[in-house]
Every structure is written in structure tokens, then in C-alpha cells.
Design a protein around this motif. Structure first.
Motif, PDB file in Angstrom:
ATOM      1  N   ARG B  47       0.837  -1.218   0.000  1.00 18.66           N
ATOM      2  CA  ARG B  47       0.000   0.000   0.000  1.00 18.66           C
ATOM      3  C   ARG B  47       0.866   1.260   0.000  1.00 18.66           C
ATOM      4  O   ARG B  47       0.526   2.233  -0.660  1.00 18.66           O
ATOM      5  CB  ARG B  47      -0.949  -0.011   1.207  1.00 18.66           C
ATOM      6  N   CYS B  50       2.290   1.647  -3.492  1.00 17.89           N
ATOM      7  CA  CYS B  50       1.260   2.012  -4.483  1.00 17.89           C
ATOM      8  C   CYS B  50       0.671   3.395  -4.188  1.00 17.89           C
ATOM      9  O   CYS B  50      -0.357   3.756  -4.787  1.00 17.89           O
ATOM     10  CB  CYS B  50       0.137   0.976  -4.493  1.00 17.89           C
ATOM     11  N   LEU B  52      -0.968   4.387  -1.674  1.00 19.08           N
ATOM     12  CA  LEU B  52      -2.304   4.315  -1.076  1.00 19.08           C
ATOM     13  C   LEU B  52      -2.286   4.822   0.356  1.00 19.08           C
ATOM     14  O   LEU B  52      -3.277   5.362   0.838  1.00 19.08           O
ATOM     15  CB  LEU B  52      -2.833   2.879  -1.112  1.00 19.08           C
ATOM     16  N   LEU B  74       0.542  10.564  -8.792  1.00 16.53           N
ATOM     17  CA  LEU B  74      -0.295  10.151  -9.931  1.00 16.53           C
ATOM     18  C   LEU B  74       0.544   9.462 -11.002  1.00 16.53           C
ATOM     19  O   LEU B  74       0.099   8.505 -11.636  1.00 16.53           O
ATOM     20  CB  LEU B  74      -1.014  11.353 -10.538  1.00 16.53           C
ATOM     21  N   ARG B  77       1.177   5.921  -9.866  1.00 13.67           N
ATOM     22  CA  ARG B  77      -0.021   5.068  -9.988  1.00 13.67           C
ATOM     23  C   ARG B  77      -0.347   4.740 -11.439  1.00 13.67           C
ATOM     24  O   ARG B  77      -0.984   3.728 -11.725  1.00 13.67           O
ATOM     25  CB  ARG B  77      -1.205   5.729  -9.294  1.00 13.67           C
ATOM     26  N   LYS B  78       0.131   5.600 -12.340  1.00  7.62           N
ATOM     27  CA  LYS B  78      -0.108   5.345 -13.759  1.00  7.62           C
ATOM     28  C   LYS B  78       0.740   4.190 -14.272  1.00  7.62           C
ATOM     29  O   LYS B  78       0.333   3.483 -15.186  1.00  7.62           O
ATOM     30  CB  LYS B  78       0.244   6.613 -14.547  1.00  7.62           C
ATOM     31  N   LEU B  82      -2.129  -3.021  -9.673  1.00  5.91           N
ATOM     32  CA  LEU B  82      -2.267  -3.672  -8.360  1.00  5.91           C
ATOM     33  C   LEU B  82      -3.319  -4.772  -8.419  1.00  5.91           C
ATOM     34  O   LEU B  82      -4.435  -4.553  -8.881  1.00  5.91           O
ATOM     35  CB  LEU B  82      -2.664  -2.621  -7.302  1.00  5.91           C
ATOM     36  N   LEU B 105     -10.335   4.866 -16.199  1.00  5.35           N
ATOM     37  CA  LEU B 105      -9.651   5.494 -15.067  1.00  5.35           C
ATOM     38  C   LEU B 105      -8.142   5.557 -15.289  1.00  5.35           C
ATOM     39  O   LEU B 105      -7.472   6.464 -14.817  1.00  5.35           O
ATOM     40  CB  LEU B 105      -9.959   4.738 -13.767  1.00  5.35           C
ATOM     41  N   TYR B 106      -7.609   4.556 -16.020  1.00  6.51           N
ATOM     42  CA  TYR B 106      -6.168   4.550 -16.316  1.00  6.51           C
ATOM     43  C   TYR B 106      -5.852   5.346 -17.592  1.00  6.51           C
ATOM     44  O   TYR B 106      -4.740   5.287 -18.085  1.00  6.51           O
ATOM     45  CB  TYR B 106      -5.643   3.120 -16.427  1.00  6.51           C
ATOM     46  N   GLU B 107      -6.872   6.035 -18.101  1.00 11.00           N
ATOM     47  CA  GLU B 107      -6.700   6.974 -19.220  1.00 11.00           C
ATOM     48  C   GLU B 107      -6.280   6.292 -20.514  1.00 11.00           C
ATOM     49  O   GLU B 107      -5.503   6.831 -21.302  1.00 11.00           O
ATOM     50  CB  GLU B 107      -5.695   8.077 -18.826  1.00 11.00           C
TER      51      GLU B 107
END
Lengths: 243, 305
Positions: B47, B50, B52, B74, B77-78, B82, B105-107
């Protein structure tokens, strides 16, 4: 904050609601009763002798039910939107995406706010048409539109709806199942129900000024609730304290 | 290049220290396993890496991005995917809808989403069931969709948190095979598990965690570091002259069990022939010579204790 991300989150919730129709239906019963049931009650009453004089006061009181509706409608949606994520344990993968806390919160809020306010507006439109249709003959004028109803619908109802969404986010952070979240979430109706009954008991009067004061008070409370929601909706808080 | 660099990473929840002073690196393309008992801090570590949860102390970099810098959060996370221990799919939505949502969400572009969803669902033999709600899927199928979700944006680094926990052996095997395929494709994989057999099969290096990182190495080297090298020589009869001949060569350790002589040796390749020769010269009749491997489980338990 990227609104497109918030909209993606909201769209997913809309899709979920279309598959779990019970969530939507449970919100709409009240709206149906107010927007269709009450005008027919008015139609019945207006046929009674000496009823015409009491009609404006009655319609004024019924108008306020749209404030109560605005507090009621987002409860089941907001509860499911957040507690549903908790129950399905989908918050961790969601928070691991390149989406900010604000975007997720905004998406969840839009998902609860938009259907509620839209159904309020549609309900109000049906309500005003039916009321004008049924009361024009006894009153000899169109009761709607009027300023008080405009304040209720376009100022007070959205503010109350925002308050209900925020309150439900706070409730959702503390409970583990959707039903409990809904039961606690419905408590938001109590202050507005109290205002309704105090008005009926003539303790309060529903004037334009009073409605504006009420809107200002709700706006201040919205601000406080928003601050609390922002403090609660932090990814670390969500993952470690939202049990 | 190191994909993960961690220096003194610490996480405290109030007075409770969940992770204390972790220091390790994971190279690009490496499969790194974190082993530890329940409550050891494995999930907390993932976590933190990542983005989090925040760290209490220490530094960590993912692909050069600083975990402590909110602007890098960001970006990190891109480039990671996970697979959490609770897979957390949306039960009302179909497999396709779940993956499409995360693709957005991951664009990923609409074309990327379409191509990758089809690719992963076909690869995992779930394409025919793509429109069924996830609630109709078995646990193993959900786990596969969860892995596809983590891969939808073609991440460089993957975190798996107990990916085969509570799966039947067949599903667990297919998940392991898929992870090995990702390894072949050059993905960097960070793997949390307490399945030792799985860690040995999949991981290049293993870290053993119990709040603190107790050891990090390849599975073979971990065994060697804990136990040293041991050779077992089975003879027809263990006589005193045979044992004396072995003792004269100064082994690290020596024990006898029935007709087996258990010898601790620093360099078996060089020393084994000397021991064999000495035993034969002392009149011993050798039946077998074997290398003793206690296995990762014994090694793990010894380190943890």
C-alpha cells in the motif's frame, strides 16, 4: 480536479443503478406520491364547499415537500454508492488508479446528486402542471409559478440535496452495510420534516424571507459538512479507518 | 535500472509499528517476493509503494519517482498495476464493463481499451463470458479478471498481494503460469505471499518480512546462508575409522543418523571428493552421496523464529 475523471466514476455508478433498479425505485416512490398523488388530492379537496380559501396555504405546504424530497432522494443512492464499494472491497483498486481523492468524491457526489435533483425537477414540473390544471378553475388564476416555489426548487432543494449527499458520505464512512447507511442517512430528513410540521402548526410561517434565511443556513451547514467530508475522504483514512 | 528502491521505509499506526526500516531494491524485470506471516506488514508495504497510504519515515522511489512527492503520486499510480488480496470487482457489472471502467480510469484510449480487454479476456478464456455479471463468476475467474484489470494500462510494475490465496489448485496454477508469462514479457513483479512453494517457483529473489526485513536473497542463497551446504554420505556401516577420517578434514558440522553421515561443508564442489576419498581410504563402502536441501519452508521458519 479533472471533471472527466469524476464523470467516469459517476457514469459507472449510473450503470450500476440501472442494473440494481431497486435503488432507483426506492427513491422514486416519494416523488410519485408528491408530484402525482397530491395534485389529485387537491383536485378532490377543491371540489368541497369553502375549500377555495384554504387552497393557497395547502399548496404552499405541499411545495415544501420538494425540500424534504431533496433530502430523501439521494440517501439510497449515496449509501449504495459508497457502502457498496466498501462491501465489494473495490475501494483499494479504485484508489490505486491515477484518480485523485477529490475526483472520486466528486464522482460519487454527482452520482447521488444528479438523479435526485433531476427527479425533483421532473416531479416539480408534473406537480405544477397538474396543480395549475386542477386549481385554475376554483382559484381563477395560475398558482404556479411563484417566487416561493422557485426558491424552494432552485435554491433550497439543491442545497438540501448537497447536504444529504455530504451527510451520507460521513455516515458511509462509519457503517458496513447499505441498509444501516440508509437508515441513519434518512435522519437528514428530520430537521426539514420538523420545519414542515412547525409551519403546519403555524409556529413558523413560510414566507419568501424565511425561505431565503433557511437557504442561507443550509448553505452554511453545507460548507461545514463539505469540510468534514474532505477530511474523511482521504485515501489513507479510507483504507485504514473505514471499517 | 532499479524499478523499486526503498531505504528505511517505516509505517506506524499510532504506537503500533507495522513496517520498520525496510531497505531493498527490485531491478527492472525482476520478480521479487515478500514472504511473511499474517500481520508481518506485507500489505502495508504494498500500500505504501502504491501510494495508497503514506510512509512514516524513510524513502522510496518507483521508477525514479519519489513516493514522498505528492506530484509524483499520480505518475507512480499510472505505471503500476495492483492485484489486491480482496479482488474488489463490481459484482453487478460484467467482466467487460469492469475492465472498461478501469481502462477509462487509467486513461487508455477507446481503441486501447477495446483491444486490450479482448486480448486479456481471450487469453484467460473468459471472452465468451464477457457480458455475464461478475457475480456469476467463480473465485478463480474473478481473480483472472482482477489480474486483467491490473494489466489494462500495460503497467511496467505489478503488485500482487496474495494472488492465489483461497484458490483451488487448478486456478492457482493457472494464475502462477500467467505470472510467469508476465515475467517472460519483462514486467517487474512485486509478489506478496505466504505460499512458500509458489514463491520458490515464481520469484527471482525473496525478502522475508516480520515487521522488519529479516533477509533478502535468491531462494537458493537464502537456504545456503541459513544452513550452509550439507552433504549426506550413506555408507554400508559407519565405523569409528570412517568418522575419524571425516573429522580430520575439519567439516563445519558432523552428525550421524543410522548409516548416513551428515557433513556441513563450505564448498561442496571442491571438498566433496576429499571426503569421499577419505571415507573409502578408511574402509568405508559408499552407497550414495547427496546434497541436503532443507527447502525454503525450513529456511523461512528458521529465519522467522
Amino acid at each position: 480536479m479533472r471533471l472527466s475523471k469524476a464523470w467516469t466514476v459517476a457514469s459507472k455508478d449510473f450503470k450500476t443503478f440501472t442494473k440494481k433498479k431497486g435503488i432507483l425505485y426506492s427513491s422514486l416512490y416519494f416523488e410519485l406520491v408528491v408530484s402525482i398523488g397530491l395534485p389529485f388530492l387537491v383536485l378532490y379537496i377543491s371540489g368541497k364547499p369553502n375549500a377555495v380559501a384554504a387552497l393557497p396555504q395547502l399548496l404552499n405546504a405541499f411545495s415544501f415537500l420538494f425540500v424534504i424530497g431533496a433530502a430523501l432522494l439521494p440517501v439510497s443512492i449515496a449509501s449504495y454508492s459508497l457502502v457498496g464499494e466498501k462491501v465489494q472491497k473495490s475501494l483499494e483498486p479504485l484508489l490505486a488508479t491515477p484518480t485523485t481523492d477529490e475526483e472520486i468524491l466528486a464522482g460519487k457526489s454527482i452520482a447521488a446528486f444528479l438523479p435526485a435533483i433531476c427527479s425533483s425537477f421532473i416531479g416539480a414540473l408534473v406537480f405544477t402542471i397538474l396543480i395549475d390544471l386542477f386549481t385554475y378553475s376554483p382559484l381563477k388564476y395560475l398558482y404556479f409559478p411563484n417566487w416561493d416555489f422557485a426558491i424552494i426548487l432552485f435554491l433550497l432543494a439543491p442545497l438540501v440535496c448537497i447536504l444529504a449527499v455530504g451527510f451520507n458520505v460521513l455516515v458511509s464512512s462509519r457503517v458496513n452495510d447499505v441498509r444501516t447507511a440508509q437508515q441513519i442517512g434518512y435522519l437528514i430528513i428530520l430537521p426539514f420534516g420538523a420545519v414542515y410540521f412547525l409551519t403546519e402548526l403555524k409556529v413558523l410561517t413560510q414566507t419568501t424571507n424565511n425561505l431565503l434565511i433557511m437557504a442561507a443556513v443550509v448553505a452554511v451547514i453545507d460548507g461545514i459538512v463539505f469540510y468534514l467530508v474532505r477530511a474523511t475522504f482521504q485515501r489513507e483514512e479510507i483504507l485504514t479507518k473505514w471499517k | 535500472m532499479n524499478m523499486i528502491e526503498v531505504q528505511g521505509l517505516t509505517k506506524k499506526f499510532g504506537d503500533f509499528t507495522a513496517v520498520d526500516g525496510l531497505t531493498f531494491q527490485v531491478a527492472e524485470g525482476e520478480v521479487f517476493g515478500l514472504l511473511g506471516p499474517n500481520g508481518a506488514g506485507k500489505t502495508t508495504t504494498v500500500r505504501m509503494l502504491c501510494c495508497l497510504i503514506s510512509r512514516t519515515a524513510g524513502d522510496a522511489h518507483i521508477a525514479g519517482y519519489d513516493l514522498a512527492n505528492p506530484a509524483d503520486s499520480l505518475k507512480i499510480r499510472k505505471l503500476i498495476g495492483l492485484v489486491p488480496d480482496n479482488i474488489g470487482l463490481y459484482e453487478e457489472l460484467s467482466a467487460y464493463e469492469n475492465l472498461d471502467y478501469y481502462g477509462k480510469l487509467y486513461e487508455c484510449t477507446p481503441d486501447e481499451r477495446k483491444t486490450r480487454i479482448e486480448y486479456f479476456l481471450k487469453m484467460m478464456e473468459l471472452w465468451e463470458k464477457r457480458d455475464l455479471p461478475i457475480s456469476d463468476f467463480s473465485k478463480g475467474m474473478k481473480q483472472k479478471v482482477g489480474i486483467a484489470r491490473a494489466l489494462i494500462h500495460d503497467p511496467r510494475l505489478l503488485f500482487f498481494d496474495e494472488p492465489t490465496a483461497n484458490l483451488d489448485p487448478e486456478s492457482a496454477r493457472s494464475i502462477r503460469e500467467f505470472i510467469l508469462q508476465l515475467k517472460k514479457e519483462g514486467k517487474t513483479i512485486f509478489f506478496n505471499t505466504h505460499n512458500l512453494d509458489e514463491a520458490q517457483r515464481v520469484c527471482d529473489r525473496i525478502g522475508i518480512l516480520k515487521t522488519r526485513l529479516l533477509a533478502v536473497n535468491t531462494p537458493q542463497q537464502l537456504e545456503k546462508n541459513v544452513w550452509g551446504s550439507r552433504t549426506v554420505i550413506q555408507v554400508e556401516e559407519v565405523s569409528e575409522p570412517v568418522l575419524e577420517a571425516v573429522r580430520r578434514l575439519d567439516p563445519v558440522s558432523l552428525s550421524v543418523e543410522e548409516n548416513k553421515i551428515n557433513i556441513g561443508i563450505n564448498d561442496p564442489t571442491r571438498q566433496n571428493p576429499d571426503f569421499v576419498q577419505a571415507i573409502v581410504a578408511a574402509g568405508g563402502r559408499i552407497q550414495y552421496v547427496t546434497q541436503l536441501n532443507p527447502g525454503l519452508e525450513e529456511t523461512y521458519l528458521k529465519i522467522i523464529q
